[in-house]
Structures are given as structure tokens and as C-alpha cells.
Design an enzyme around this catalytic site. Structure first.
Site, mmCIF file in Angstrom:
data_model
loop_
_atom_site.group_PDB
_atom_site.id
_atom_site.type_symbol
_atom_site.label_atom_id
_atom_site.label_comp_id
_atom_site.label_asym_id
_atom_site.label_seq_id
_atom_site.Cartn_x
_atom_site.Cartn_y
_atom_site.Cartn_z
ATOM 1 N N ALA A 67 0.827 -1.205 0.000
ATOM 2 C CA ALA A 67 0.000 0.000 0.000
ATOM 3 C C ALA A 67 0.864 1.259 0.000
ATOM 4 O O ALA A 67 0.618 2.197 -0.770
ATOM 5 C CB ALA A 67 -0.924 -0.018 1.222
ATOM 6 N N ASN A 106 2.937 1.660 -3.191
ATOM 7 C CA ASN A 106 2.025 2.049 -4.268
ATOM 8 C C ASN A 106 1.800 3.564 -4.264
ATOM 9 O O ASN A 106 1.786 4.218 -5.308
ATOM 10 C CB ASN A 106 0.656 1.365 -4.104
ATOM 11 C CG ASN A 106 0.717 -0.132 -4.351
ATOM 12 O OD1 ASN A 106 1.703 -0.651 -4.854
ATOM 13 N ND2 ASN A 106 -0.344 -0.838 -3.968
ATOM 14 N N TYR A 148 -2.462 -14.309 2.092
ATOM 15 C CA TYR A 148 -1.242 -13.680 2.599
ATOM 16 C C TYR A 148 -0.237 -14.729 3.049
ATOM 17 O O TYR A 148 -0.606 -15.741 3.644
ATOM 18 C CB TYR A 148 -1.558 -12.794 3.813
ATOM 19 C CG TYR A 148 -2.264 -11.516 3.481
ATOM 20 C CD1 TYR A 148 -1.828 -10.696 2.439
ATOM 21 C CD2 TYR A 148 -3.370 -11.105 4.228
ATOM 22 C CE1 TYR A 148 -2.481 -9.501 2.149
ATOM 23 C CE2 TYR A 148 -4.017 -9.914 3.944
ATOM 24 C CZ TYR A 148 -3.576 -9.118 2.902
ATOM 25 O OH TYR A 148 -4.216 -7.950 2.619
ATOM 26 N N ARG A 155 2.821 -13.517 4.836
ATOM 27 C CA ARG A 155 3.675 -12.398 5.258
ATOM 28 C C ARG A 155 4.189 -12.518 6.686
ATOM 29 O O ARG A 155 4.830 -11.582 7.178
ATOM 30 C CB ARG A 155 2.917 -11.083 5.067
ATOM 31 C CG ARG A 155 1.697 -10.925 5.940
ATOM 32 C CD ARG A 155 0.666 -9.962 5.367
ATOM 33 N NE ARG A 155 1.186 -8.630 5.111
ATOM 34 C CZ ARG A 155 0.423 -7.592 4.711
ATOM 35 N NH1 ARG A 155 -0.890 -7.749 4.547
ATOM 36 N NH2 ARG A 155 0.956 -6.426 4.487
ATOM 37 N N GLY A 182 -16.682 3.680 -2.718
ATOM 38 C CA GLY A 182 -16.892 2.814 -3.881
ATOM 39 C C GLY A 182 -17.132 3.646 -5.123
ATOM 40 O O GLY A 182 -16.346 4.542 -5.426
ATOM 41 N N ASP A 195 -19.680 5.606 -5.453
ATOM 42 C CA ASP A 195 -20.296 6.888 -5.075
ATOM 43 C C ASP A 195 -19.216 7.958 -4.959
ATOM 44 O O ASP A 195 -18.039 7.650 -4.818
ATOM 45 C CB ASP A 195 -21.028 6.744 -3.722
ATOM 46 C CG ASP A 195 -22.317 5.955 -3.874
ATOM 47 O OD1 ASP A 195 -22.861 5.915 -4.998
ATOM 48 O OD2 ASP A 195 -22.766 5.365 -2.873
ATOM 49 N N ASP A 231 -4.922 3.032 -3.150
ATOM 50 C CA ASP A 231 -3.576 3.590 -3.041
ATOM 51 C C ASP A 231 -3.329 4.645 -4.109
ATOM 52 O O ASP A 231 -2.682 5.671 -3.858
ATOM 53 C CB ASP A 231 -2.527 2.485 -3.165
ATOM 54 C CG ASP A 231 -2.729 1.403 -2.119
ATOM 55 O OD1 ASP A 231 -3.214 1.719 -1.011
ATOM 56 O OD2 ASP A 231 -2.420 0.232 -2.406
#
Lengths: 317, 317, 317, 317, 317, 317
Positions: free
Chosen positions: F35, F38, F104, F106, F229, F231, F259
Site C-alpha cells: 500500500a 504504491n 497472505y 507475510r 466505492g 459513489d 492507493d
């Protein structure tokens, strides 16, 4: 007028990626592969106007075969058939000690029903050369008769006829091959055969030169060419015997070596060059082919000449 | 003891990359594809112990088929044959208005000579369920007889028999199909058929419910299931009629939708669930399948249940 | 005798994999792409004998272009040049709102120096039709003169001349285009133009029919064809006005839609069909093209006819 | 009843394309790779009924491992765990002087918590053979205890136990290995070890035969097998000493050579063949493996026998 | 402050898959390739802070070049130009006797108009080292002047200047090269040249040591380095002569060997190591490069040191 | 001085080819994904000088991550660690109803042990902006403390601090997140959160504006940004409320949308633009991202502006 017409089956060849196995691969590369079309492509790329004739089912699969051959400039003059299959085979290449695996799936191919009545016989009669191989008559009785008829028509018309023994043990026995080929070779001018096949099929023995000479005499050949792996190739023509050493090359892509040899030979011989020149060109084309994946010699005259002149040195830039 | 044994041909499917054409592609992806093995894989993945039986040529090409099925946990119990081909087909998918192209190359497949004497009949008799489809008897006279014999043996032994009509117009005419299937369906317990095939093959008309009911009565079925594209599926069992709407899904990978429907159904029905539950599971499995390339529903019970519960929402992370 | 000869530049097109970016991709797919060769391929595939003429540098890169065109059956009759580049371009396709990116790299292409003296003018004079587009004269002053000379020679010889406006804002301004095209169109019989280009280049306004009619009258056209995106195409020929709705299709592969429209039109028009039939064929070919990656319509007459008949329904198997 | 059960970790192996580097590649090929499952696959393919047992996290990543093993016919009888990772490693192969790079990422793999209580001990006790390697006890204290328990149970039940030293310097020191292995080898019947590892781990010196003999005596082995790179392998069994030269082969895909050696050995030894026969089979299988990418010997009995008979010659067609 | 600034053209390199031909491939791999940026990348990876300067067109194609160089940690300090092309070339590699084919397509590259006024001259003056090659002045008259000006400015500012002869017969004749280089070398400290180029360009003869000595004396070099294929490299510095044998390596990926040699040399020499140490590092880096596809030595200091220490042995795991 | 420093974990992301499944794929594409990196890449590409800081294991796998980020121009200033893993995850994308699967892997990533003492805190204090997300403190207790310390240091130094909630249900519960974030947000200036996460984590209800306002007031934010989203996004800054509709876009590549939204916002906000301008840029960047595979917005300022101006229309050529 064509310089060369060739006749035979062209299959679709499925191969797993480098070193992978047929049994576990998820993708196969797809290529057109057939002894006689290989010869047509090589000859066309090396300067002749070449046509390949055969019989194909009218399907995208077979059109793929025709398209790949056309991309090399070859004229595709085939019968498009409602029935019959597109022949295929699976080829896997492996390093030592694995070797190569070939699995034919060519039963009931459309070409097995091809008759002279539907093939472009006049085209063959008007061409300078006509070429086919021992694979074709082995595929069906019909094809055996058709091959005989085409060779006879070509011979009658004065077309130079070329024939590559191409013995395939998965198609017939040596004895069956001998019987059929004996009936065809009287109409052949240029006969090419691997020495080991000559010994096996024609049950011959003795020195290489003796074998080539005996073949030439028995069948009244204009030229008898003996290939001998990495040993020099040998040709007998009339009283003369010629030897042509092979050019050093990789063995990365051996499939199609013999066909490119014949294509290289015919590109010169049908263009009026003498046997030694044609042999040298043949050997150089064959060496170059072995660097190219697939059955087909993607090669130019300049590249063949570079091989003859000693091969590429380093990177030209 | 197996929960399910299925019997039929599995082919090798060759497909060009997305949107590309058979005629121009240089690589084909290779996958195992067969209606009955698709059902076995789906059922196995959804909890049953499933076995697929058939007859395959003893070659790496056919071992590739067996290996892919085994990777999903299915038991492969086949006759390895010296003769006969590995059937193949070419599948190209195209957006509108191109559509999908299927070119079968399955003539002389090894399976076309399979007889009860060489197949594991006892395994079928001991299984909870046995499944085959209308493709199998259409492939050869021998297979037509074998299919009949296996269904009869299963029925006799108390194995629940399942049959998917799977009408293929490239294999036979509606009339031919009708004649053969009529002779088989008396030994069938669960019959699944697309409504448009029911109308065409059995020359039926009227409302969907009437068709299902008539099929059930005519052939003495335990369950008659009618699939109707994106319209709700329909089942008639005894006096009851059940409707199961389809779940919304992509149409990216439609091939195999019907097989995954049947596999989903049997995974529940043979496990003791009632018809409505099995239908719901079938519809959800079919919807999920359409997101997965190839013929095979690579799916888990959890995933089917997520579809039933309304589908995945966004990214779970 | 050829049914159709086309003249223009064919570039090598480099594209990253689906959705990827030119800037970050490690592999580009490579294809031949040129408006006039696209038309030749489409026409050849739909039944004409088509030849593409141009000027290419004598290199493997350009031979790759020629080979791909030949694979579709087109005759490649080009000047092989010692100097000049093989033009290329980079094409990246992206979903909304990204759109497609085209980066030309065609400066100093060999074709920009092509003169009538080296091109096969007699072939054009003997052909039934000759086609080129507004891209060609935009590439160089020499090509502008050559285009004019070829159109004049064709017209003089009675060859039907076809011209697609193909306005490219990266090559010239509307005013430049107008000046040049006005001098060419007097020798054109069939003129195809996107309505938005007609408005921009010829500074026209009013209804579509008025525009087509005015073009036909101003330039003495046999047929003026107006394409209008997803709106119906329009043709004016003599007093008649024809409308042809587009066929529903994906927009996955839009590049080359216009060329396949023209190729479809000419395949019929040069074969003696009337304008409405040719328009319908054109629209169906264009719709089909949009399902095929690359610039080239890999299509058969049967497939065009299936589109006309309503498109493929489901999977035929 | 199984012929062979093997126990150990199977990882997912990530490899960049041929010659490329881990650091710059954009795609990794993915394969299942584990010493003990490699042995199970080889043995299964060469005729045994083999089962691999282990502990895997319940995720698609681990199911991918299980599926690949199953595709070779191996029975996968594992504990599906809620916790723990799927172990992975990165493998890059490079020509001289680069060599191969292995980066393990196997910490906290699910298998590291596997205990006899959850593993199919009865299956091991009922099998003809049980095999594991020195990697397994090196992975965790729990696994060290589990390995000891399984070997003891097998030995107690009369199952032939096989153990491959497989010393991994990235997992433990020679001294740590020696301590642990010494405690395990009393329950081992067939012990295979690379000579250089025998010297390093067991701090041995002297001639090869002395080493093998000392190992056999110290640990009461039925057979002690010493592999020695391209030098002949050596086995001591009772009073007898056997030597088996390696078969000439490529070094293209060396990873997994040792596992296929053991798999080949066990396929014969557990089938009742004597040590020299098993050694010969082992050496031929190992040579063949080196032609196949990945860790797994995709091989058939016929292919092993062809290697023994001198390897494939040319192309069989 | 940079340790090293390099100046020159970086092209986009298009290559067909392994062994395939430019003429028939459908995909090309794409990589950044330029002698001076290759040196910058190698030096950066081996510990220096390196900057590459040049002139690039403002397009995604050129940004791809910059991005790939940046990924190795190199600072890209270039002029982004509105005009000019991104130079490209096609590289095909083939086994013997085919060799490698290079087709430049670099005419009118943006860099050919680069002048000192727009380049970061101060950056060069402040750097420890500056490097360029004989390719750069061969590309245009402007670049010939710019190269001279940058070398003079660097020399004036006390920056160590390095120059690699890199004679390219496709760009200029030996005589043209000699004239231009003679005018540049007075401002060069470290001159690297392949012995065969030294003989050809500078028309020199005699022993290797004589040539290096003569070059050093004629141009007042700090170090003259002669590379000699697989023979030892040779350096003359003041009165000393050093020889450095090559390290054994594959010849799989020879392109870029010379650049990695120079990059390895400068990584040590600019860091204060003496000539023999720098030569050894250079030779080891060059040997390692030949295992890596593309022009760029993806290498770490540890890997170079492993080569010096005798290369990787087997698989470390 | 940096315009922006971001801190967090970057993983290697493994994805099967389009539509394929993790469980059955043989190749995974590999990309860097995190994130915070990015955001750094997006901001760098849109004009800022951005640095990403973190802790990576010293291995080729982690160097691959650093290299990919550097290729976009981001400065990578990380601690290279002897211990700890390179975090990875598996991402599979599927059409409806399958959805996306994230697995994941991680645990024990090197970054989980990163402390302020080893990180470039001065760099953060000297930067215009600092950004991290709610993922970072969720990874370990150490990271929770480190995140708090870095935010406090940045705030103290006058660096604008930005924080994206990025709630991950696989890492912690809403209650755990709330407890930790509440302690961090006092040091945050710009807080971005998806409305559904705001409701879940902070247990909020009511209208969107109320939520944003309450967040701004509770934590003393400079700007509170609510994404919703499809909207319109919403921002509250002081007394002002701003709404920014989303731009129409594909949902082909949704991962990383948030991101790129933040990266687009910061590229403007830290450059002195007001909130509405930054919001518009954010929304356009996010829409563009969704056309690009992978986590990273490969985008240019011109492309963002084209989206703002209505998106690309047709093909520009």
C-alpha cells in the site's frame, strides 16, 4: 511454370516447450511439418518457384498448415476435401540419454485418398522438377498408386524427378518398402537416401561408393545421393563420384535436416548447377537448418553462402 | 467402494490463446476434456470418491489425460490399449458475433472399442452411483452396446444410474439419438437434459413442466432434470416439481457448464440430500464453473456455498 | 490477372500483452499492419485474387511483414530496397478511461521513396480493382506524387479505383489533407470515408446523406460510402442512397475495422455484386474483425455469411 | 497395502525462465518439490503403489502441491492444517560460472508441527517400505521426534525403512546432523548418502568402500549406498560390495537427481530385485531425470530400460 | 557527487525467443541496451553511485528504457526531447554455424542531436569518473563534437575519463574511426580496446604488449587495456604491464561482455584499487555476464567474488 | 529534500494468468505490491520526489521488490536485514460469482522488526509529507510502536502526515484496529478511509458527511477523506465539505485503486493545490489505475488530465 512441385503429406506438429514432456506440458507449440513441403519451402527460399500439392480437409486446422507454407512464398495447390483428417504428430526433444520421441497421429489423413484425377498433374508435367518421398506411398494403397502415377507422368513429360527414401519404420517394414520403392525408382532421376536406410531397405552391403553405384545402375538414376550422418555425403552420377563433407553445426534442431539437404540440392541442380555445387549447397543448408527450431529451414541464399564461406564469426554489428 | 463411477471418452483439447484463431495461432493450450470425466472431477472436488473409467491408448498423450484427471483426486481406472487413437478436439472461443468453434478429431479413438469384458464392471456394481452421457453411445456401435450393458448391470446391482442427454449434432441425428437413448433410459434413474435437446431429440413440445413430467413417466425416472440456459432449471421427481433459478455469472468460460451442473447435483444427491438441495448446489457449481478456463470446474465446496450465499463481494483481505 | 491490387505502407506493430503498458512490458507481440495490406488480406480471404505492392527494405524484419501477408494467400509484389527503414508502431490497448495509445515510428520508411518507375504499374492496369488510402500520400511528397500517378494510370486503364480517406491527424492537418485528396479524388471510383473525417477534412456539414451526395457529385464518384461508427453506414451511387446497419459486435479489437469494411465491400463489388450486397458484406466483415486480435480480419466467407444470418448461437458441437 | 510410504516436506518451487535471474524476472514457473515426494513419484511411476504423507495448510497453494503429486498417480494422505505455512523456495539455474541459487522460504511450514498422532502410522506399518530423509528431522524439534517415532514404528512392524542423508548446510551444521542422524539410523535398513556428505557429517575418511562398510556396520544397515557424483555409485550389503557406474547424461536439470536415484532403487529393491539390479535401475533413472526440468523424474519403466540398454539413438519415427 | 557518469545512446533491443528467427517470430522480448548504460549499471551494482546521461524522446517507449536502467539503481539524468526517435535494434542469436544477427534501427535517434548546452556538464565535472565509447561520436557530427566537449570538460575538471573503443563496422570505417578517436583520446585516462579493433582501427601490428604500450604512449593514457577474447586481458600503466586471464564461462549470452568488463574495472579503479585488482574484477564480471540474458550484467559484488574464488560448485542448499 | 516519504511493507505478489486458479496454474506473474509503496510510486509518477522506506531481507527476492519500485523513479531507502522473510501473497482474480482470492504469506517479514533507530527518521522530518497506513501497525507490536514514533516525529517536525485506514480483516479485528488507530490519529493531518471501514472500525453511523466531520473533529484532522466505492468521494476540511464523483472506469484491475487515489491526492495536496483539486486528481488517478494490471498505477500526469477532461475517445493516430 514452376521450378519445382512437391507432393506429400504435411502434418501439424505439436511440441512441448524446450525439455518439457508431452505427458506433463500444458502448452504445445504448433507447426506445419512434412518432408515434401519442407523441401518446397527450402527450395523456394533458396530461389526456386516452388509449389506444394496435397489433399487437405477443409478446416481451420488444415488452413493453418497451408498458411504457414505460404508465408515462405510456396504456392499451395491442394485439393480441399470434405472428409479425412488433418494428420498430426507429437514431437518431444530431450537431451541425452532421453532422445526424441515421435508419436504419429496420421491415420485417415485426407491425403491418403488423393488420386491423380484430382491432383494438378499438368502442373507437375510443366514443372522443371518434381519431388516426393518414400513416406507418401507408405501412407495408403491409394497413395502408393498415386505416387507411381505422378512419377510416371512427370518422367514422361520430361520433368526431372527427385525422390528421398525417407524410410519410416513406424509406417512399414523394410521388405514392404523395398517392394514398393523398386516399382517407383525406375521413374526417378535423383534419388537421395541415408546410407543406413539403403542398407536396411535394399538389403545392401559393401562400401558406400559401391552402394551408391549399385543404386544408380539398378534403377537407372541420373544421380544417386547417399547421406551419411556427420560423415561426408556421397553422390554418384554417371561415372563420377563426388564427396561433400558436412559443415560443423549444432544438433539442437535435427528434425528436417534431410529435407533441407534435398531442398538445397534441388535449388541448385534444377537451376543448372552441377552435382558438386548442388551437394555443397545441400550440406550447407542442412547445417544451417539444425540451428532453427521446427521442421522448416528458415534460411536465405546469403546465409547458405556464409556457411559455405566458413560460417558467421562473432557478432556483426 | 466408490461413491461415483463415470464412463466415457476424454479428449485432449487444443485451444489457441484468448481470442486468437486456430488458423493463425502458434501455440495451443492443452487440457483434458470429456463430459463424463468432467462430472467425476466435479463430484470428487465436492466431496465424493469418484472414479473415471474408459479406454486409452498406451502413450504419453493419453497419460497426460489421465494425469490431469488424477490431479483433481479422481481415481483413473482405465484399459490401456495397444491400438486406437487419443481423441482430440480444437476449441476456439470468440466474442460476439464470432462465437465458439469446435472441431472434433475423435475418429477411431481407443474408447470406441471398449467392451464390458475389459471394463471394471464390478466397480460400477459396487458404487453408489454410475454416470454416463449420450455422447458415449454415439461414438460407435460397440460403445452403444457397452453403454447399455453397463447401465443394465448398474441398475441390476442397485447402483443409482445417472445420464446426461448431451445431444451432439456432429455425432448423430436427433432420430438416431432418439432410437438409441430410448433403449437406454429404462435403466436410468436420474436423467438430465437441456430443454432444447429434449424438444429436438424426443420431438416433444408443450410447457417445460410437461416435458419433464412426460420424460419421467415415459422412462420411469427417479428424477428428470431440465436445464434451460439462464432460465431456472426444473426437476420432476415423483409428483413433485422443483424450480431452481440460475446464479448470475460471467459467460467467459461456458464449456463444461452442463457437466459441472450434473457433478454438483450428484455430489449432493448421492450423498443423501434431497432434490431441491442438489439442484441448488448444481446451479451454483455451474455458475462458478463459468469463471474457470477449460472444461473442468476447479472448485471447492466452500466456493459453491459462497455462491449460494450470494457470491464473493469485493476482495477479501 | 489480379482482382485487386492495393498499394501502401505496412508497418510492424509492437503491442504489450493484454492491458499491459508499453512502458513496463518485457515482451511485445509483433504483427504486420497496414491499411492497404489489411484490405488486400480481407479481400483475398473473401474470394478475390489480391496483390499488395509497396517498397520494403531488404531485411529479415521486412521479410517478416511479407511472410505474414503471404500466409493469408495475398501475392506480395514489392520493391526490395537497399535503403530506408521498416516502419513500425507501438500500439497499447486499454479499457475505459485509458483508451488506446499509438506511437508511430515510421519516419524514413523505405516506401516513402517509392516511384511509379519501380512499382508494378502494369499489374495495376490489368487488375479489376486498385485500392489505396489517404495515409499513403501523407507519408512523403514522393508518395503523394506516386499515389496520384498510380490512380491516374489505373483510371486510364479502366481499373476500378477505390480510396479510403483514413485521415491521420498525426501525419497531416485537415487542410493539408484536403488539398492533396482533392487532387486525387477525380481519379477515384469508390470513396469510403468516416463521416467525422468527411466533416473535418472537407469542412462539410449537414445531414449524412447530403455529405455523401456532395462528395459523390464533387468528385464524380461511382460510389460514396460513409461509415458512421455504430450508426448505419450510408452509400450514395448515382441517384440511389443505401443504408446498412452495423452488426452487433464486441469492441475488443477495433483496430482494422475500417479496413475490413472496405475489404468486405470490394470482395463483393469487384465480383459484380450490387452496392447493397457489398455494403452488407462490408458491415458483417467489420463486425467479425472486431473479435480478432491484430489489424487483420482472419475470416472466411462462411463466417461473414453466418454474421449476416444472425451470428453464431452457442457452441456448435 | 502400499508398496511405499514416504514422509517429508514438499515445497512450492519458484523459478525464473531459463537463464533469467530471480531478481529481474516477471514470471516464475511453479512446481511441487520435496525430496520425499520426489521419491514417491519416481517409485510410483516405476511400478510401485506409493503414498506420500505430510502436513499441509488448507489452502489453494498447498492443494496445488497435492494435485501435482496426484497427477503422477501417488496417493496423497496428508493432514490438512488450519495453521502453518506452505513452504516455498526460489531456485535459479545458471551456467558456469554462475551456478544455481537456492533461497529457502520454509520457516513455520505446517509440516514442522506434524506429530505421529495425526499421521497415518498404520499405513506406514502396513507398507512394504517407508522412506524419509535427513531434511525432515532438520526442520524442527517436533519433526525430529516424529521422524524417530515413524522409523521406529515402521521397523517394529517389519516395514523396510529407507533413509537418504540429504545433508542441507542451510538447515543445520554437520555436528547437529550427526547427533540427530545417529539416533535415527539404528531403525534404518537402507541408507543412501553422498560420499562427500558422509565424510562431512560423519567425519569419516578413507576409501569409499571403507566408508560404506563402516556405515553399514555402525548402524546395522541392510544396505549402505554411497553416491559419488559422476563416479560409480557403491553399495555394501552384508559382505558384498557392488559398484554401479553412472550413465552418461546432460547436466541440464540436476535438481532431484539424488531423489530419482533412490526412487529408482526402491522401485526394484522393494519389488524383490537384488541390490545390483536396483543400483543399475537407480543410476539409469537418475541419468534420465537430468533431462527433465523440475524436481520430479517424469519417467516410465520403458524409458529407464532404454537408458540401461544404451540410450535412445536418433529419432525413432 | 557521482562516482561515475556515463554518456551515450541506449536502444530498445528486440529479440525473438531462443533460437527463433526475427523473420518468423510472433513475439520479441524487449530490453534496454546501450554500451554506456551497461557500464553504468554494472558499476552501480558493484558499488558505485552511477549516473547515465543521454537524450531521449518523451514517449512511453523511451520511458521504458529509463525505467529499466533505474531498476538497477542507476540515476537517469537525461534530456527529454520533443523530436527524434527512440533507437532500436533487432538481435537474433543462433548456434553455430548461424551466429548472431544484429539489425540496427537507430537513425535519427533523439540522442544524435544532444549538445553540451543541454547535458548535465557540471555533474560530469563533479564526478569521480566519466565514461563513454567510440559508438557515441560515430552516431552524428553533433555527437562527435559533444563527445569531444564532454571529455575535455571532464579532463579539465580532474574527472578520470574512461573510453571504450567499441568499433562498430556498421557505423563507420576504420579510417573514419581513427580520425575521430585520435582527436578524443588526448582527453582520455583509461582506454579499453579489443586487440583486433586496435589493429584494425589504429592500423597497428606487433605483439599485444607493444600495441598497448604504443597506445598508452601515443595518447598519454593513464591505463591502456587490451581485451583479447578468451586470451588474457592486458593492461599497460606507466612502466608496468599486467596480464589477467579470463575466467572460464559459458558463451550463452556474449552480448555486453565488454561493457561488463569495463564496468567491473571502473567499479574498482574509481574506488581506489590498483590496476591488477581492477583487471581481475573486470574479468570475473565479464565471465559472469555471459550467463545472463540481455545486455546487462545483473550481478552483485558477492557473485563477482565467487567467480574470482573459483566459481559456484554444485547447488548450495 | 523529499516531497514525500512513505513507510510500510511491500510484498511480492504471485498471480496465476488471467482467470486461471492458484491451485492449477504452472506460472505465476510476480510483482511488487504494498500500500505505501504504491502511494510512493503514484506520487513520484505524478510529479513528486518520493522515497519509500522499509526493511527488507538481503536477498535477490527482496532486491526484485526494490528494483521494481526504483524503475518508477522512487528512491528506495531501506534497511537491508540479515533475518526475516520477504513477505508474499497470492492473488487470484475471477469474474462473478468467483471474485478475488488473496492468500497472505507475510508472517515474520523482515519489516515486522523495523525500529525508528534503524529507519531514516531525519529524512521523514525533512520531507514535505509522510504517509503510512493501517496495515503497518497491524503487522507486529514493534511496527505498531514504530508507526507511532514516526508519525510523532514527522508531526513534531512539521511534516504533513497522511494516513490511510486500509482496514484488513485478515490482520486484526475492528476493535483491535480501533484501539491502535485511535492512538495514532492525533498525529495525522490527512486521514483517508473507506466509508464502510469507518463504520466498522470506528463503530460510526449516520450520514457520510457526519462521519467525515466526526472523524475530523475527534482526531483534529486537517482533512478527512471518505471514499465510497462508485459513489462520490467526500472530504471535510475545516468547515468545508467537498464531493468528488468517481470517473467511469473498468473494474478489470481493482487492486490498488485506493492507493492510487491517495497517491493522486498527495501529488497535488503536497504541491500546494487545494482540497477539491487534489480530490479530482485522486479520483481520476484511481479510475485510470483500474485499467492497469498489478497493484501499481503506471500513469503520467497527462493521462490523469485526459481522464479529468473526459477520457480518451477512440484511437488517436
Amino acid at each position: 511454370m514452376d521450378d519445382l512441385v512437391t507432393f506429400g503429406e504435411t502434418m501439424l506438429r505439436f511440441s512441448p516447450p524446450a525439455d518439457e514432456r508431452i505427458e506433463t506440458a500444458d502448452e504445445y507449440t504448433v507447426r506445419a511439418a512434412g518432408a515434401e513441403s519442407n523441401v518446397a519451402v527450402t527450395a523456394q527460399r533458396l530461389g526456386l518457384d516452388a509449389t506444394w500439392t496435397s489433399k487437405l480437409p477443409d478446416s481451420p486446422v488444415a488452413r493453418r498448415v497451408a498458411g504457414e507454407l505460404r508465408s515462405h512464398g510456396v504456392t499451395v495447390d491442394v485439393v480441399w476435401s470434405d472428409g479425412g483428417r488433418q494428420g498430426t504428430f507429437y514431437l518431444e526433444t530431450g537431451d541425452r540419454p532421453r532422445g526424441n520421441t515421435v508419436i504419429y497421429d496420421r491415420t485417415d489423413a485426407a491425403v491418403t485418398t488423393a488420386t491423380p484425377a484430382e491432383l494438378p498433374v499438368a502442373r507437375i508435367e510443366n514443372a522443371a522438377g518434381f519431388h516426393t518421398t518414400g513416406i507418401t506411398p507408405a501412407l495408403s494403397d491409394t497413395l502408393s498408386e498415386t505416387t507411381a502415377a505422378l512419377l510416371a507422368a512427370a518422367q514422361e513429360a520430361g520433368t526431372t524427378t527427385s525422390f528421398d527414401c525417407n524410410y519410416r519404420s513406424k509406417l512399414w517394414s523394410p521388405a514392404e518398402a523395398r517392394d514398393t520403392l523398386a516399382g517407383l525408382l525406375d521413374d526417378v532421376d535423383v534419388f537421395t537416401v541415408a546410407e543406413r536406410d539403403a542398407r536396411k531397405v535394399f538389403d545392401m552391403s559393401g562400401e558406400s561408393t559401391e552402394i551408391a553405384t549399385e543404386l544408380a545402375e539398378t534403377f537407372g538414376l541420373e544421380v544417386a545421393v547417399l547421406t551419411r550422418g556427420t560423415d561426408p555425403a556421397l553422390a554418384v552420377s554417371g561415372d563420377a563420384v563426388y564427396e561433400q563433407p558436412t559443415f560443423e553445426s549444432t544438433d539442437a534442431h535435427p528434425v528436417g535436416t534431410g529435407d533441407s539437404f534435398v531442398g538445397g540440392f534441388l535449388s541448385q541442380y534444377l537451376d543448372g548447377h552441377d552435382v558438386p555445387d548442388a551437394l555443397e549447397y545441400a550440406a550447407a543448408t542442412a547445417a544451417f537448418k539444425r540451428t532453427v527450431p521446427g521442421d522448416i529451414a528458415v534460411v536465405s541464399p546469403e546465409e547458405v553462402e556464409t556457411v559455405i564461406d566458413g560460417g558467421a564469426a562473432g557478432i556483426s554489428r
